[in-house]
Write an enzyme that holds these catalytic residues in place. Structure first.
Site: not given
Length: 735
Positions: A467, A414
């Protein structure tokens, strides 16, 4: 040398004695336990609240001595006329306890462990630090160990000692800044924390274990001793598969927030546990043809509203859904059903809760001292100090814990962009340039290279996904070639462009045609995954259904056409839960997917379409090869902005299989639409998002045959009927 008996029994000067009973002595082993002074053997124990203490020979049960209470703070001591193994028989006000003396055990962590911890290269921290059930000298118990190099004193506290920090101060191993203690007769399931006195003498809030492998469910905050008994895995054959990293096959990911996928309204609106998820979520995902489940972070996190993206227990599955063993069972059931598991993992930041990692030993241990490097204003969280070896080692060991010990197939990392740039979401003067005066965070770059290299070396079954929302070069390039080493990258630009296009009224789409074609300009610059994720259906963005223009029928038709376009477009696929049934409302993490919509045929049709798209994707090599190789893709129609028509030709590696996908993104049906194709033969319609079984108008083509008429620069063409707001797939055969 002549010893004064009374002095030896006390074992320390008054100042040291007071520090010990006050819980401030940094070297408890120098006083407590058994000590030999010539021929005299003295045993001391710190047991605040005890009435009396007897020293008992372990094997025979013979009483060796009754210890004197030499300090009102609970220090007992006495001469013992034996050097045999012993235990304490402690008389508490309401019970008698027999246990071995924690301070009679030698240091347990070896020099190699300590060296690797200090170096930041001990990648099995989950089995070294934290709470490890084990047997020492024939005695079962739990070894506790924690990294706190700047602490003056560390104690382990829990139900077993009434959370009293005086009872069990730990032994310091200064070469690594680690504190350890073996507590006999403890077992898995015990709750515990660490009580720390910082370098200035301040007693900190009791801290959860950074390397705990189990935790209490929020809002409780204690760590839990996890079992060391190996889980009985049945997925050996699955773990030998190494094809996912290559990325040549179909990869269709169902992203899920476990707590809000399905709630049991009749039982207080509770979430499903791991066993129930294995019985309901796994078959559901299998039935829709998805190849992977991606879970929003399930590492222990204090605030449910963070969806797991503010974790504090990077080694512990959240207690919200059951035990670590239950979690392993869920993974095993996924693999038994042929479903891979991707886990969201967050090395970018952590919350500021006082019982967590923040200023863990009174200093900025895991985070940066300077808030210009160590604080995220957007999320009110702290940033890991990747310039510190021990912190890098801690994060890499966390990643390996999930991949090796829990058989996770992939980590989706993330907020990579927030780690790569020192000025991420910061104004001028709010960040510190790197050593060259630039904005790049080279510590993060080296961390990602190291992380991915180690994962690929140690976990050949696993892959990583970034990401990353910027144009940072080489995210999926190998570290030895200057890249970060990820296997896949979320294509955020494709997602933003295509959703923006689809939200326009069809009458205006011809002016924004390039938003659908632009992605192919850079489609092979990285190894991409096309993400329609949770981020697109929260924070006032509404649902995918709500983004579509038109009345109810048109919204669904637009969404069906969009999914058809997405599954035909190069790149692996990811879809967030609820989108497969065209949920009309925005995702609510405290609620549930609105499953009642499946009572309506048009929404049930959307679900059926997703299943059929997945099955077609998995069955057709032509729809897979071009995901990562430009030889597998051609535009069949790219320039018809006026009609808002796009055509994509997908080919298998050897060219023997071809699929033509054509999207008509206006509500006008188009008859006699000619599309150029490279080979003569029969083109059979294999999927039509306008079919009545999906809720469409059922306009389309049974089959089409090529003619010798040239079109779009190709020697042959097919003449098609394009349904309104649709994507159709046609498969080529030579006869």
């Amino acid at each position: 040398m002549r010893y004064e008996r009374t002095d030896l029994i006390i074992g320390t000067v008054t100042e040291g004695l007071n520090a010990l009973v006050d819980g401030r002595h940094g070297d408890p082993f120098s006083i407590l336990g058994r000590h030999h002074y010539g021929e005299l053997t003295v045993v001391r124990a710190l047991l605040p609240g005890a009435v009396s203490v007897e020293v008992v020979e372990r094997d025979s049960g013979r009483i060796l001595a009754t210890l004197d209470n030499i300090h009102a703070g609970g220090l007992f001591a006495g001469v013992v006329g034996s050097t045999t193994p012993y235990l304490f028989r402690i008389q508490w006000p309401d019970a008698v306890q027999e246990t071995e003396d924690p301070y009679c055990f030698a240091p347990l962590l070896g020099d190699l462990d300590l060296h690797l911890i200090a170096q930041g290269t001990h990648y099995d921290l989950g089995r070294t630090l934290g709470a490890i059930p084990m047997e020492v000298d024939g005695i079962s118990g739990v070894r506790f160990a924690v990294w706190a190099p700047n602490a003056r004193r560390v104690s382990v506290v829990g139900d077993f000692n009434a959370w009293d920090g005086r009872r069990h101060p730990m032994r310091q191993r200064p070469q690594a800044g680690v504190w350890e203690l073996f507590l006999p007769r403890l077992t898995a399931g015990e709750r515990y924390k660490f009580e720390i006195i910082d370098a200035h003498g301040n007693v900190l809030a009791q801290k959860a274990d950074p390397v705990a492998r189990a935790s209490e469910a929020a809002p409780s905050t204690a760590s839990v001793v996890a079992s060391s008994r190996p889980f009985a895995w049945t997925d050996d054959a699955w773990m030998q598969r190494h094809d996912a990293r290559a990325g040549e096959g179909a990869m269709s990911v169902y992203e899920v927030h476990l707590g809000s996928w399905l709630r049991i309204a009749e039982e207080g609106n509770r979430s499903l546990d791991w066993v129930e998820l294995s019985q309901r979520l796994v078959p559901y995902v299998k039935s829709l043809g998805f190849t992977h489940i991606e879970m929003l972070p399930i590492m222990e996190h204090p605030f449910g509203g963070s969806w797991g993206y503010q974790p504090l227990g990077l080694f512990a599955p959240t207690g919200r859904y059951g035990t670590p063993e239950d979690f392993a069972y869920f993974i095993d059931r996924c693999h038994a059903s042929g479903i891979g598991v991707i886990l969201d993992w967050v090395p970018a930041h952590f919350p500021t809760d006082v019982w967590g990692l923040a200023r863990f030993d009174g200093s900025a241990l895991y985070e940066h001292e300077d808030p210009r490097e160590g604080f995220h204003k957007d999320w009110n969280t702290l940033i890991y100090n990747l310039g510190r070896n021990e912190v890098k080692g801690f994060l890499i060991a966390s990643a390996l814990e999930w991949l090796e010990h829990f058989h996770i197939d992939a980590l989706r990392v993330d907020a990579v962009a927030s780690m790569l740039y020192r000025d991420y979401s910061r104004n001028e003067g709010e960040w510190i340039p790197n050593q060259y005066g630039g904005r790049e965070n080279w510590e993060a770059v080296e961390f990602f290279k190291h992380l991915n290299s180690i994962i690929h070396d140690r976990c050949p079954h696993a892959f990583t996904v970034a990401e990353e929302s910027t144009a940072w070069p080489g995210v999926t390039k190998a570290p030895e070639d200057g890249g970060l080493g990820f296997d896949f990258k979320w294509n955020m630009g494709w997602m933003h462009d295509t959703l923006h296009y689809m939200s326009d009224d069809p009458v205006y789409r011809k002016y924004h045609h390039g938003m659908l074609t632009f992605g192919m300009i850079y489609a092979y610059s990285e190894r991409f995954m096309l993400p329609i994720s949770h981020d697109e259906v929260v924070h006032g963005k509404g649902s995918l259904f709500g983004k579509m223009p038109g009345d109810h029928w048109q919204k669904l038709a637009n969404l069906r056409a969009y999914f058809g376009f997405m599954w035909a477009h190069p790149g692996k696929k990811l879809l967030f839960m609820g989108c497969e049934i065209a949920q009309e409302s925005e995702w609510n993490h405290d609620g549930s997917v609105v499953w009642d919509l499946l009572d309506r045929p048009d929404h049930a049709g959307m679900q059926r379409l997703i299943g059929d798209l997945n099955r077609l994707y998995s069955a057709e090599p032509a729809l897979q090869f071009g995901d990562l190789d430009p030889a597998g893709f051609e535009w069949a129609v790219s320039d018809d902005a006026e009609s808002s028509v796009l055509g994509m030709l997908r080919k298998s590696r050897d060219g023997s299989s071809m699929v033509l996908a054509v999207s008509n993104l206006t509500p006008l049906p188009r008859h006699g639409y000619r599309v150029g194709v490279p080979m003569e033969g029969r083109w059979q319609e294999v999927l039509n998002t306008d079919a009545d079984v999906y809720g469409g108008s059922n306009l389309g083509n049974v089959e089409a045959w090529t003619s010798a008429d040239q079109s779009h620069g190709r020697p042959y063409s097919v003449t098609l009927t394009l349904p309104p707001l649709s994507t159709i797939y046609l498969k080529w055969s030579a006869a």
